[in-house]
Design a protein around this motif. Structure first.
Motif, PDB file in Angstrom:
ATOM      1  N   LYS A 344       0.827  -1.208   0.000  1.00  0.00           N
ATOM      2  CA  LYS A 344       0.000   0.000   0.000  1.00  0.00           C
ATOM      3  C   LYS A 344       0.858   1.253   0.000  1.00  0.00           C
ATOM      4  CE  LYS A 344      -3.285   0.599   2.825  1.00  0.00           C
ATOM      5  NZ  LYS A 344      -4.005   0.648   4.120  1.00  0.00           N
ATOM      6  N   SER A 345       1.946   1.228   0.749  1.00  0.00           N
ATOM      7  CA  SER A 345       2.829   2.399   0.825  1.00  0.00           C
ATOM      8  C   SER A 345       3.458   2.706  -0.538  1.00  0.00           C
ATOM      9  CB  SER A 345       3.924   2.157   1.865  1.00  0.00           C
ATOM     10  OG  SER A 345       3.380   1.949   3.147  1.00  0.00           O
ATOM     11  N   ILE A 346       3.902   1.671  -1.238  1.00  0.00           N
ATOM     12  CA  ILE A 346       4.507   1.868  -2.564  1.00  0.00           C
ATOM     13  C   ILE A 346       3.486   2.436  -3.541  1.00  0.00           C
ATOM     14  CG2 ILE A 346       5.490   0.651  -4.552  1.00  0.00           C
ATOM     15  CD1 ILE A 346       6.875  -1.237  -2.578  1.00  0.00           C
ATOM     16  N   VAL A 347       2.285   1.872  -3.533  1.00  0.00           N
ATOM     17  CA  VAL A 347       1.220   2.341  -4.447  1.00  0.00           C
ATOM     18  C   VAL A 347       0.883   3.794  -4.155  1.00  0.00           C
ATOM     19  CG1 VAL A 347      -1.188   2.045  -5.096  1.00  0.00           C
ATOM     20  CG2 VAL A 347       0.281   0.030  -4.806  1.00  0.00           C
ATOM     21  N   ILE A 373      14.351  -4.499  -5.836  1.00  0.00           N
ATOM     22  CA  ILE A 373      13.178  -3.627  -5.975  1.00  0.00           C
ATOM     23  C   ILE A 373      12.504  -3.841  -7.329  1.00  0.00           C
ATOM     24  CG2 ILE A 373      14.500  -1.684  -6.898  1.00  0.00           C
ATOM     25  CD1 ILE A 373      11.488  -1.478  -4.474  1.00  0.00           C
ATOM     26  N   GLU A 374      13.314  -4.155  -8.358  1.00  0.00           N
ATOM     27  CA  GLU A 374      12.735  -4.408  -9.680  1.00  0.00           C
ATOM     28  C   GLU A 374      11.819  -5.637  -9.654  1.00  0.00           C
ATOM     29  OE1 GLU A 374      15.848  -3.852  -9.015  1.00  0.00           O
ATOM     30  OE2 GLU A 374      16.870  -2.626 -10.544  1.00  0.00           O
ATOM     31  N   GLU A 375      12.268  -6.684  -8.975  1.00  0.00           N
ATOM     32  CA  GLU A 375      11.458  -7.910  -8.891  1.00  0.00           C
ATOM     33  C   GLU A 375      10.176  -7.668  -8.095  1.00  0.00           C
ATOM     34  OE1 GLU A 375      15.044 -11.256  -9.057  1.00  0.00           O
ATOM     35  OE2 GLU A 375      14.365 -10.448  -7.128  1.00  0.00           O
ATOM     36  N   GLU A 376      10.299  -6.883  -7.043  1.00  0.00           N
ATOM     37  CA  GLU A 376       9.112  -6.586  -6.227  1.00  0.00           C
ATOM     38  C   GLU A 376       8.095  -5.779  -7.023  1.00  0.00           C
ATOM     39  OE1 GLU A 376       7.950  -4.727  -1.851  1.00  0.00           O
ATOM     40  OE2 GLU A 376       9.962  -4.440  -2.659  1.00  0.00           O
ATOM     41  N   LEU A 377       8.572  -4.763  -7.742  1.00  0.00           N
ATOM     42  CA  LEU A 377       7.664  -3.934  -8.548  1.00  0.00           C
ATOM     43  C   LEU A 377       7.053  -4.744  -9.687  1.00  0.00           C
ATOM     44  CD1 LEU A 377       9.796  -0.658  -8.727  1.00  0.00           C
ATOM     45  CD2 LEU A 377       7.697  -1.017  -7.402  1.00  0.00           C
ATOM     46  N   ASN A 382       2.341  -7.319 -12.194  1.00  0.00           N
ATOM     47  CA  ASN A 382       1.685  -8.538 -12.699  1.00  0.00           C
ATOM     48  C   ASN A 382       0.420  -8.874 -11.923  1.00  0.00           C
ATOM     49  OD1 ASN A 382       3.610  -8.963 -14.685  1.00  0.00           O
ATOM     50  ND2 ASN A 382       4.917 -10.229 -13.369  1.00  0.00           N
ATOM     51  N   ASP A 383       0.398  -8.514 -10.628  1.00  0.00           N
ATOM     52  CA  ASP A 383      -0.783  -8.764  -9.794  1.00  0.00           C
ATOM     53  C   ASP A 383      -1.847  -7.687  -9.952  1.00  0.00           C
ATOM     54  OD1 ASP A 383       0.241 -11.065  -8.826  1.00  0.00           O
ATOM     55  OD2 ASP A 383       0.818 -10.280  -6.855  1.00  0.00           O
ATOM     56  N   LYS A 384      -1.604  -6.710 -10.833  1.00  0.00           N
ATOM     57  CA  LYS A 384      -2.527  -5.587 -11.043  1.00  0.00           C
ATOM     58  C   LYS A 384      -2.650  -4.703  -9.804  1.00  0.00           C
ATOM     59  CE  LYS A 384      -3.642  -7.393 -15.060  1.00  0.00           C
ATOM     60  NZ  LYS A 384      -3.114  -6.827 -16.310  1.00  0.00           N
ATOM     61  N   THR A 385      -1.686  -4.817  -8.889  1.00  0.00           N
ATOM     62  CA  THR A 385      -1.712  -3.967  -7.698  1.00  0.00           C
ATOM     63  C   THR A 385      -1.182  -2.577  -8.017  1.00  0.00           C
ATOM     64  OG1 THR A 385      -1.243  -5.931  -6.358  1.00  0.00           O
ATOM     65  CG2 THR A 385      -0.967  -3.817  -5.290  1.00  0.00           C
ATOM     66  N   LEU A 386      -0.200  -2.517  -8.911  1.00  0.00           N
ATOM     67  CA  LEU A 386       0.429  -1.253  -9.276  1.00  0.00           C
ATOM     68  C   LEU A 386       0.267  -1.026 -10.773  1.00  0.00           C
ATOM     69  CD1 LEU A 386       2.273   1.124  -8.368  1.00  0.00           C
ATOM     70  CD2 LEU A 386       4.231  -0.319  -8.965  1.00  0.00           C
ATOM     71  N   ASP A 394      16.537   2.950 -18.836  1.00  0.00           N
ATOM     72  CA  ASP A 394      16.743   4.213 -18.103  1.00  0.00           C
ATOM     73  C   ASP A 394      16.491   4.052 -16.605  1.00  0.00           C
ATOM     74  OD1 ASP A 394      17.323   5.586 -20.448  1.00  0.00           O
ATOM     75  OD2 ASP A 394      15.188   5.940 -20.860  1.00  0.00           O
ATOM     76  N   ARG A 395      16.141   2.827 -16.179  1.00  0.00           N
ATOM     77  CA  ARG A 395      15.864   2.512 -14.773  1.00  0.00           C
ATOM     78  C   ARG A 395      14.810   3.464 -14.203  1.00  0.00           C
ATOM     79  NH1 ARG A 395      18.369  -0.987 -12.106  1.00  0.00           N
ATOM     80  NH2 ARG A 395      18.161   0.107 -10.089  1.00  0.00           N
ATOM     81  N   LEU A 396      13.637   3.381 -14.831  1.00  0.00           N
ATOM     82  CA  LEU A 396      12.522   4.231 -14.413  1.00  0.00           C
ATOM     83  C   LEU A 396      11.277   3.381 -14.173  1.00  0.00           C
ATOM     84  CD1 LEU A 396      12.789   7.191 -16.978  1.00  0.00           C
ATOM     85  CD2 LEU A 396      13.435   7.250 -14.556  1.00  0.00           C
ATOM     86  N   LEU A 397      10.482   3.824 -13.216  1.00  0.00           N
ATOM     87  CA  LEU A 397       9.132   3.291 -13.023  1.00  0.00           C
ATOM     88  C   LEU A 397       8.183   4.335 -13.581  1.00  0.00           C
ATOM     89  CD1 LEU A 397       7.364   1.021 -11.738  1.00  0.00           C
ATOM     90  CD2 LEU A 397       7.217   2.465  -9.699  1.00  0.00           C
ATOM     91  N   ILE A 398       7.459   3.966 -14.655  1.00  0.00           N
ATOM     92  CA  ILE A 398       6.684   4.954 -15.420  1.00  0.00           C
ATOM     93  C   ILE A 398       5.199   4.686 -15.255  1.00  0.00           C
ATOM     94  CG2 ILE A 398       6.272   5.915 -17.717  1.00  0.00           C
ATOM     95  CD1 ILE A 398       9.067   4.874 -18.477  1.00  0.00           C
ATOM     96  N   SER A 399       4.464   5.750 -14.984  1.00  0.00           N
ATOM     97  CA  SER A 399       3.005   5.637 -14.910  1.00  0.00           C
ATOM     98  C   SER A 399       2.459   5.535 -16.329  1.00  0.00           C
ATOM     99  CB  SER A 399       2.422   6.868 -14.212  1.00  0.00           C
ATOM    100  OG  SER A 399       1.008   6.822 -14.230  1.00  0.00           O
ATOM    101  N   PRO A 400       1.524   4.632 -16.610  1.00  0.00           N
ATOM    102  CA  PRO A 400       0.993   4.506 -17.981  1.00  0.00           C
ATOM    103  C   PRO A 400       0.305   5.789 -18.417  1.00  0.00           C
ATOM    104  CG  PRO A 400      -0.351   3.269 -16.431  1.00  0.00           C
ATOM    105  CD  PRO A 400       0.857   3.711 -15.677  1.00  0.00           C
TER     106      PRO A 400
END
Length: 465
Positions: A344-347, A373-377, A382-386, A394-400
């Motif tokens: 929940k905190s990550i989301v 952290i990559e595996e966790e994200l 994949n679980d549709k949680t995030l 570029d080592r980024l987490l990108i919002s769709p």
């Protein structure tokens, strides 16, 4: 000392089996902590702490053995002495007191024979109240010697001799008490529902409500229903802290303390509620504040989460992980609860951003073990949680990306379809009324139309042949 105890055959065997061993020292003082409890739960908690913490093993086993020798449970005493003998063979408490064990076993056998003889004579005299009390005494005896199955059976036999709602409620509370000792949580829930449905009135009913709420929360937490557990814990009135014994049981000492209600309720709420719910139902709950004052760090963690300081919240909780792993009920579900709070905190942290570097996510939410952290994200995506994508180049987490125009058009189309469907239903009803298919209250009317004729009339009006 703790390292040598950890190397003992007892803990090495537990580690080899993959069982939980808490290597870090907890924050609490053992004697102060265990002073909150009495009866079976005191023994159970001491045994759990001793068998899981090399740091507190000696002190916990010594206290447990001394407590066991005050009671009637010979088998438990022998088990504790045997385990301590494996951990620390030279400890004086590890030497089994066979004289005491034999004498106590003989005493308990004589007491059992006496109680069974008395119950038999009561049954011959057909005096309901005496039969009820005889079964109750036998249930108490079996509970004291650790024979929970026979204790449950004896309490169940009281039902036939109960002559009032108060007797039924007390009997059911005793069944709850035994079921908690057996850790049979479905039986706990079933019996608590019966207590809640008992036709008690006034003071008798109000006295039981906090007990039922706290025990229902405990049962839900232990089977993983954290939302229901949080709701019940938050509904526990402060009167629970000073409640008088019910059915002869001091529930806040012998089952679940006020500190437990604060910790269990706070953790279950963090795992299952969003920020607005936490603010309204937890921090804004003046009655639950009495429990939170007993555990200030739980209130601090909730405040940090509500103020979007997620990493600080997780740090506070992580500092108490060892304490909670040594809790007899919380230890089995703690990894699940902590996992949900972290997810929940990550989301929540990622919601305001269009993209965040993986290094930033790793610094805000450090991972433990071999997981990155990559595996966790990736697992969360994949679980549709995030809702996000990972750019490994570029080592980024990108919002769709979102298309606001598409969303507006989709909403408008859905609204039009709903309006069209509603109008068609209304037209159908008007046509049915016009065809005379409504059922009239008048009797003997010759103007009613048969169903087949009505359907044909409706079909012709709507243009069908």
């Amino acid at each position: 000392m703790a390292s040598s105890i950890e190397q003992s055959a007892f803990f090495q065997q537990r580690i080899a089996k993959g069982a939980l061993v808490v290597k870090d020292p907890p924050k609490f003082d053992l004697e102060s902590y265990i002073a909150n409890y009495a009866g079976h739960t005191r023994m159970d908690r001491l045994h759990h702490i001793g068998s899981h913490s090399p740091y507190l093993a000696l002190d916990a086993y010594r206290l447990a053995i001394a407590e066991a020798k005050k009671g009637k449970n010979v088998n438990l005493y022998l088990q504790l002495a045997e385990e301590l003998g494996i951990i620390a063979p030279q400890d004086p408490a590890a030497l089994t007191d066979t004289t005491w064990a034999e004498k106590k076993a003989q005493e308990t056998q004589r007491e059992q024979d006496r109680l069974e003889h008395e119950l038999k004579s009561y049954k011959n005299n057909l005096i309901k109240e005496s039969i009820r009390m005889g079964n109750e005494d036998l249930g108490h005896f079996f509970y004291d010697i650790g024979d929970y199955s026979n204790s449950h059976k004896s309490y169940m036999k009281m039902r036939e001799s109960c002559t009032s709602n108060k007797h039924l409620a007390d009997m059911t509370l005793r069944l709850v008490y035994v079921s908690v000792a057996q850790k049979s949580w479905l039986a706990v829930q079933s019996n608590l529902a019966k207590v809640d449905a008992a036709q008690l009135k006034g003071e008798d009913k109000s006295k039981l409500e906090p007990i039922v709420s706290a025990c229902t929360g405990l049962a839900h937490m232990c089977i993983g229903n954290f939302k229901e557990a949080a709701t019940n814990f938050l509904g526990t009135l402060p009167a629970f802290l000073t409640a008088e014994p019910a059915a002869g049981i001091t529930w806040q000492k012998e089952v679940i303390s006020g500190n437990d209600v604060a910790v269990y309720g706070g953790l279950c709420a963090l795992a299952s509620m969003d920020r607005s719910e936490l603010q309204a139902k937890m921090l804004g709950n003046s009655e639950f504040r009495n429990f939170l004052e007993l555990e200030p760090h739980i209130r601090q963690a909730i405040n940090l989460f509500c103020n979007s300081k997620y990493s600080a919240c997780l740090d506070v909780l992580e500092g108490y992980r060892s304490d909670y792993l040594l809790d007899v009920y919380l230890s089995k579900v703690l990894s699940t609860i902590y996992g949900r709070i972290r997810t929940k905190s990550i989301v929540q942290y990622f919601i305001p951003f269009s993209c965040v570097t993986l290094d930033e996510m790793s610094s805000k939410f450090p991972v433990s073990g071999n997981v990155t952290i990559e595996e966790e994200l990736e697992h969360m995506i994949n679980d549709k949680t995030l809702e996000a994508r990972i750019d490994l180049v570029d080592r980024l987490l990108i919002s769709p990306p979102t298309n606001p125009r598409h969303d507006v058009h989709a909403d408008a189309l859905k609204m039009a379809e709903t309006y069209d469907h509603t109008l068609r239903l209304r037209l159908t009803r008007l046509n049915m009324q016009a065809a005379g298919m409504e059922i009239k209250a008048e009797k003997g009317s010759n103007e009613k139309m048969g169903v087949g004729e009505s359907l044909r009339g409706l079909g012709s009006k709507m243009g069908f042949s």
